[in-house]
Design a protein around this motif. Sequence first.
Motif, mmCIF file in Angstrom:
data_model
loop_
_atom_site.group_PDB
_atom_site.id
_atom_site.type_symbol
_atom_site.label_atom_id
_atom_site.label_comp_id
_atom_site.label_asym_id
_atom_site.label_seq_id
_atom_site.Cartn_x
_atom_site.Cartn_y
_atom_site.Cartn_z
ATOM 1 N N LEU A 159 3.153 8.868 -4.735
ATOM 2 C CA LEU A 159 4.310 8.847 -3.834
ATOM 3 C C LEU A 159 3.911 9.307 -2.434
ATOM 4 N N LYS A 160 2.957 10.249 -2.358
ATOM 5 C CA LYS A 160 2.477 10.711 -1.055
ATOM 6 C C LYS A 160 1.692 9.626 -0.338
ATOM 7 N N ARG A 161 1.189 8.656 -1.090
ATOM 8 C CA ARG A 161 0.461 7.540 -0.490
ATOM 9 C C ARG A 161 1.387 6.348 -0.257
ATOM 10 N N HIS A 162 2.702 6.620 -0.339
ATOM 11 C CA HIS A 162 3.748 5.631 -0.058
ATOM 12 C C HIS A 162 3.768 4.474 -1.054
ATOM 13 N N ILE A 163 3.322 4.742 -2.260
ATOM 14 C CA ILE A 163 3.367 3.734 -3.317
ATOM 15 C C ILE A 163 4.597 4.009 -4.175
ATOM 16 N N GLU A 164 5.454 3.018 -4.298
ATOM 17 C CA GLU A 164 6.762 3.183 -4.930
ATOM 18 C C GLU A 164 6.701 2.917 -6.431
ATOM 19 N N THR A 224 -13.880 3.818 -20.737
ATOM 20 C CA THR A 224 -15.250 4.279 -20.497
ATOM 21 C C THR A 224 -15.351 5.215 -19.294
ATOM 22 N N GLY A 225 -14.209 5.558 -18.719
ATOM 23 C CA GLY A 225 -14.223 6.479 -17.585
ATOM 24 C C GLY A 225 -12.841 6.647 -17.002
ATOM 25 N N LEU A 226 -12.711 7.637 -16.128
ATOM 26 C CA LEU A 226 -11.443 7.905 -15.448
ATOM 27 C C LEU A 226 -11.700 8.187 -13.974
ATOM 28 N N GLU A 227 -10.989 7.490 -13.109
ATOM 29 C CA GLU A 227 -10.988 7.827 -11.682
ATOM 30 C C GLU A 227 -9.806 8.765 -11.454
ATOM 31 N N LEU A 228 -10.067 9.955 -10.910
ATOM 32 C CA LEU A 228 -9.044 10.986 -10.729
ATOM 33 C C LEU A 228 -8.707 11.145 -9.259
ATOM 34 N N ARG A 229 -7.404 11.192 -8.939
ATOM 35 C CA ARG A 229 -6.976 11.322 -7.550
ATOM 36 C C ARG A 229 -5.837 12.330 -7.424
ATOM 37 N N ILE A 258 -7.392 -13.387 -8.348
ATOM 38 C CA ILE A 258 -8.181 -12.241 -8.801
ATOM 39 C C ILE A 258 -8.590 -11.455 -7.565
ATOM 40 N N TYR A 259 -8.148 -10.197 -7.481
ATOM 41 C CA TYR A 259 -8.397 -9.379 -6.298
ATOM 42 C C TYR A 259 -9.419 -8.284 -6.625
ATOM 43 N N LEU A 260 -10.413 -8.145 -5.753
ATOM 44 C CA LEU A 260 -11.416 -7.095 -5.880
ATOM 45 C C LEU A 260 -11.253 -6.119 -4.731
ATOM 46 N N LEU A 261 -11.061 -4.827 -5.058
ATOM 47 C CA LEU A 261 -10.865 -3.804 -4.047
ATOM 48 C C LEU A 261 -11.716 -2.588 -4.380
ATOM 49 N N GLU A 262 -11.830 -1.678 -3.419
ATOM 50 C CA GLU A 262 -12.686 -0.507 -3.606
ATOM 51 C C GLU A 262 -12.008 0.616 -4.380
ATOM 52 N N SER A 263 -10.672 0.667 -4.357
ATOM 53 C CA SER A 263 -9.981 1.742 -5.077
ATOM 54 C C SER A 263 -8.723 1.205 -5.730
ATOM 55 N N ALA A 264 -8.295 1.876 -6.799
ATOM 56 C CA ALA A 264 -7.070 1.484 -7.485
ATOM 57 C C ALA A 264 -5.860 1.705 -6.588
ATOM 58 N N ILE A 265 -5.905 2.712 -5.726
ATOM 59 C CA ILE A 265 -4.804 2.942 -4.793
ATOM 60 C C ILE A 265 -4.670 1.769 -3.829
ATOM 61 N N LEU A 450 -0.393 -0.223 4.411
ATOM 62 C CA LEU A 450 0.914 0.085 3.825
ATOM 63 C C LEU A 450 1.573 1.253 4.546
ATOM 64 N N ILE A 451 0.805 2.315 4.789
ATOM 65 C CA ILE A 451 1.334 3.492 5.480
ATOM 66 C C ILE A 451 1.802 3.135 6.884
ATOM 67 N N ARG A 452 1.025 2.323 7.565
ATOM 68 C CA ARG A 452 1.407 1.913 8.928
ATOM 69 C C ARG A 452 2.687 1.078 8.896
ATOM 70 N N GLN A 453 2.785 0.204 7.905
ATOM 71 C CA GLN A 453 3.994 -0.620 7.774
ATOM 72 C C GLN A 453 5.211 0.256 7.506
ATOM 73 N N LYS A 454 5.041 1.266 6.639
ATOM 74 C CA LYS A 454 6.146 2.164 6.338
ATOM 75 C C LYS A 454 6.593 2.937 7.580
ATOM 76 N N ALA A 455 5.639 3.288 8.441
ATOM 77 C CA ALA A 455 5.952 4.081 9.632
ATOM 78 C C ALA A 455 6.819 3.312 10.616
ATOM 79 N N LYS A 456 6.836 1.981 10.516
ATOM 80 C CA LYS A 456 7.628 1.164 11.431
ATOM 81 C C LYS A 456 9.113 1.256 11.133
#
Length: 457
Positions: A159-164, A224-229, A258-265, A450-456
């Motif tokens: 929620l702090k990262r503006h993900i609903e 096989t693993g966990l990314e923790l944030r 199919i989208y490839l990104l650097e982080s799950a966020i 996303l954060i910049r869009q929310k700030a508008k």
Amino acid sequence: MNSLDDIKERYPNLLSVQELRDRVSIMELALYYGYQPQLRKGRSRPVLTHPEYNDTIIIKNPQDAGRQVYQRAGDFADSGTIIDFIRNRLTGIFSGFNRPAEHEFKNVTGVLYDYLSIDPAQVARKRPVATERKAEKAGQPFAGELFDIRPLEAGNYLLKRHIEPQTIYSPEFAGKVVSQVTYFDTERKCTESYRTVQQHPERSYRTFTNVAFPYYNGLSTEVTGLELRNDNVKLHAPGSDRYSSVFVSNPPEKVSRIYLLESAIDALSHKQLRLSRGDDRFDSVYFSTGGQLTPEQINTITRYIHSFERTADWKIYLAFDNDVKGHLFDLMFIQQLTATKFPLTQTIAANSYIGYILPEEQQYRRMRDKLTKEIGACNKAILTQFAAGSAQQINDLLIAAGHNSGQYIVSIPQATGPLSAFSKSLLKVTGFNERIVMEKSTDKDFNQELIRQKAKF
């Protein structure tokens, strides 16, 4: 270890970077040149010091020369592969190979060829610590029962990262984002595993909750693993397989995108940006590579892709960060997938450049000529765009291509423009542009967008 003659016979020209890395361990080379192991430090990441040069280095991945990298203690700029290790010490430890009139990388390869020509018995006498390190366990495999995993709590970090919640519980991500509780023993002043907590419920614990993204290797349904944030947490859980595992969202019945990104966020942010544009279709799969990209992760992703039922017009979207590293990941992915049609071999290039050897065989000649033509067009566009800039600025953006020692070598500046241009050219000449698309955020990454869009609003 092969003799120098054996290596020269097999590799009459310049060795590829990966071949060099596979054959020569930074740690063994350092030990041979007088570095001394600090046995009381760094069990998983060995620490070595050269007393004469007051040079202390830390080794990562000591068990695997091909993945081995180093960092000088207290100096993040002095780090990288074995090529960087030698280059940064040509005026010191390796000064005997430093010939200013020669190209810097001829001096670097001189060190490596000399080391490869050494009698293996001499190397073995310098190797006891390296051998001991390789014999050590690389770490326990990931064990999910050691972690307290729960359904995602309502007031979570996302929620702090503006993900609903609408995005978190969308068909792609429902059940793919969880909470992980960490236990801190207040008396022993240490973090305890969930198994220990269950065995000793009488102890006093402070708890901290992280958002967790499970990782998979595509070979089974096992995590096989966990990314923790969290606010102060950005890491992978102990034992996580970071080299071949990825985060993957729920696939639709038929995959279109199919989208490839650097982080799950970033993946969640990308989905939310689509929702904000009215695109609520459940036709996509998202992958996160955890801030890195390895050949093994690419293999895992392609294994997943082949397992999906796909639409006739399915595409892969490379949505890594809009920075130099993200564009390097684009090129790495493209180079690996196009290798069946047009194999490139990575090689040594000048500092701040990426070098590839183009195939010389007749069957690749037409494609190579097309790629050379595309490179010329890219350079022409750069010359036009930066006509008012200095000669040095322009040269730093031009892609160099030509024969060197009987090989056709391309050197690409590590800058977003040239990297993007070369990647697109490689896609075009191989025909993979029909399947692979490079998609970049208008900011560094999609969460920032996303954060910049929310700030508008």
